[in-house]
Design a protein around this motif. Sequence first.
Motif, PDB file in Angstrom:
ATOM      1  N   PRO A   2       0.821  -1.204   0.000  1.00 43.49           N
ATOM      2  CA  PRO A   2       0.000   0.000   0.000  1.00 43.49           C
ATOM      3  C   PRO A   2       0.863   1.265   0.000  1.00 43.49           C
ATOM      4  CG  PRO A   2      -0.340  -1.288   2.009  1.00 43.49           C
ATOM      5  CD  PRO A   2       0.659  -2.003   1.182  1.00 43.49           C
ATOM      6  N   GLU A   3       0.299   2.338  -0.527  1.00 45.03           N
ATOM      7  CA  GLU A   3       0.993   3.624  -0.537  1.00 45.03           C
ATOM      8  C   GLU A   3       0.906   4.249   0.860  1.00 45.03           C
ATOM      9  OE1 GLU A   3       0.436   7.990  -2.546  1.00 45.03           O
ATOM     10  OE2 GLU A   3      -0.267   6.241  -3.641  1.00 45.03           O
ATOM     11  N   GLU A   7      -2.660  10.847   5.362  1.00 43.87           N
ATOM     12  CA  GLU A   7      -3.978  10.460   5.839  1.00 43.87           C
ATOM     13  C   GLU A   7      -4.020   8.991   6.239  1.00 43.87           C
ATOM     14  OE1 GLU A   7      -3.401  11.959   2.820  1.00 43.87           O
ATOM     15  OE2 GLU A   7      -3.998  13.975   3.377  1.00 43.87           O
ATOM     16  N   SER A   8      -3.469   8.144   5.391  1.00 40.56           N
ATOM     17  CA  SER A   8      -3.569   6.718   5.673  1.00 40.56           C
ATOM     18  C   SER A   8      -2.690   6.311   6.855  1.00 40.56           C
ATOM     19  CB  SER A   8      -3.241   5.888   4.434  1.00 40.56           C
ATOM     20  OG  SER A   8      -1.896   6.040   4.052  1.00 40.56           O
ATOM     21  N   LEU A   9      -1.526   6.940   7.011  1.00 39.53           N
ATOM     22  CA  LEU A   9      -0.654   6.591   8.137  1.00 39.53           C
ATOM     23  C   LEU A   9      -1.297   6.948   9.463  1.00 39.53           C
ATOM     24  CD1 LEU A   9       2.883   7.581   6.847  1.00 39.53           C
ATOM     25  CD2 LEU A   9       1.960   5.287   7.185  1.00 39.53           C
ATOM     26  N   THR A  10      -1.922   8.104   9.548  1.00 40.24           N
ATOM     27  CA  THR A  10      -2.542   8.492  10.818  1.00 40.24           C
ATOM     28  C   THR A  10      -3.794   7.686  11.098  1.00 40.24           C
ATOM     29  OG1 THR A  10      -3.749  10.312   9.770  1.00 40.24           O
ATOM     30  CG2 THR A  10      -1.605  10.837  10.762  1.00 40.24           C
ATOM     31  N   SER A  13      -2.868   2.716   8.405  1.00 46.33           N
ATOM     32  CA  SER A  13      -2.500   1.865   7.264  1.00 46.33           C
ATOM     33  C   SER A  13      -1.096   1.283   7.390  1.00 46.33           C
ATOM     34  CB  SER A  13      -2.609   2.644   5.948  1.00 46.33           C
ATOM     35  OG  SER A  13      -1.567   3.601   5.866  1.00 46.33           O
ATOM     36  N   TRP A  14      -0.277   1.806   8.301  1.00 40.72           N
ATOM     37  CA  TRP A  14       1.065   1.273   8.503  1.00 40.72           C
ATOM     38  C   TRP A  14       1.001  -0.208   8.903  1.00 40.72           C
ATOM     39  CZ3 TRP A  14       1.560  -0.680  13.301  1.00 40.72           C
ATOM     40  CH2 TRP A  14       0.737  -0.154  14.300  1.00 40.72           C
ATOM     41  N   ARG A  15      -0.119  -0.647   9.448  1.00 36.39           N
ATOM     42  CA  ARG A  15      -0.260  -2.052   9.859  1.00 36.39           C
ATOM     43  C   ARG A  15      -0.153  -3.004   8.670  1.00 36.39           C
ATOM     44  NH1 ARG A  15      -3.823   0.862  13.026  1.00 36.39           N
ATOM     45  NH2 ARG A  15      -3.578   0.586  15.269  1.00 36.39           N
TER      46      ARG A  15
END
Length: 115
Positions: A2-3, A7-10, A13-15
């Motif tokens: 995933p990119e 937004e996604s990190l907070t 999405s890092w999981r």
Amino acid sequence: MPEATRESLTQGSWRELDFEPFRDRVMIHWIKRFESDQPGVALLRYEAGASVPRHRHEGLETILVLTGTQSDESGDYGAGTYIVNAAGTEHSVWSDTGCVVLIQWDRPVTILQGR
């Protein structure tokens, strides 16, 4: 893979990202590896009780704690905390509870000693 975006990190999405060993009980996901004089950007995932030994910052380091608590000799930094460590500063880092941080280094650090 995933990119990784702000937004996604907070939003966690890092999981879904692949991490590799960095230090004992600390894993890394490189967003941008060091190149010539370009900074490195990564996610660090600390297991509970993990630490990074005392080190010196050879350039500016900025950190955003995404989850958990990261600590150093100056205090404890919970999720949402933004930390700036100037070039020439020294400290050790640990996480009693485990944490994930977004980190940017202008230059690699120099390890000085164990915690």
